[in-house]
Enzyme design. Sequence first.
Site, PDB file in Angstrom:
ATOM      1  CB  SER A 147      -0.893  -0.005   1.252  1.00 51.62           C
ATOM      2  OG  SER A 147      -1.609   1.204   1.365  1.00 51.62           O
ATOM      3  CE1 TYR A 161      -3.560  -2.129   5.646  1.00 49.41           C
ATOM      4  CE2 TYR A 161      -2.716   0.079   5.199  1.00 49.41           C
ATOM      5  CZ  TYR A 161      -3.273  -1.105   4.752  1.00 49.41           C
ATOM      6  OH  TYR A 161      -3.535  -1.276   3.415  1.00 49.41           O
TER       7      TYR A 161
END
Length: 213
Positions: A147, A161
């Site tokens: 990401s 995350y």
Amino acid sequence: MLADLKGRVALVTGAGSADGIGFATAHLLAAQGATVGVTSTTERIHDRAAELGSENVGFVCDLRNFENAEKLVARVIERFGKLDILVNNAGMVQTGAKELSARFESLTESQWDSEIELNLKTCFNVTRVALPHMVKKEYGRVVNVSSVTGPVASNPGMSAYSAAKAGVISLTKSLGKELARDGVLVTCVTPATGRWNCTNRSRNGASCRAGSS
């Protein structure tokens, strides 16, 4: 121009959402001629597999558990005879669960562990099980979905995350150097948030486009 993947077998994890990256990727692989196994943690994966075509198969599996990953890869190879391509897309948030947002000083150990398991350990588990088969065949393609959040940017409340997704990139770099001489290529993509819509016009004319969510 689409690549010719006829005769290749691919496994795409985290493909349960009809408008997610995993299913869009599986759709393109099938359009290029690959036989595709798709997996998610819920029964909806069978709907996604049916949309890809009768020769493709869905598997329900929680990949945070290493033994589950072993069983999954074994089932794929038993069904299709081999595994050539692995796309590690599982992560972000599971169906029915809320996305974690917590300031670091209030982050619990279990919350940290959960984010690492979901976004990094799943990648380790499936890749670790699949690689011996690829190395033995001297052919393999592994695509890890990271990401922009973590390696490029981040947001408040997303430290766990972000750390996990940055770890995916580091893992990819290490494996890339380790496995290239064995005929196994490992790469990584870092998408931003999006909705990935697929239109199944034909196996050679399928289109996927990203849209803001």
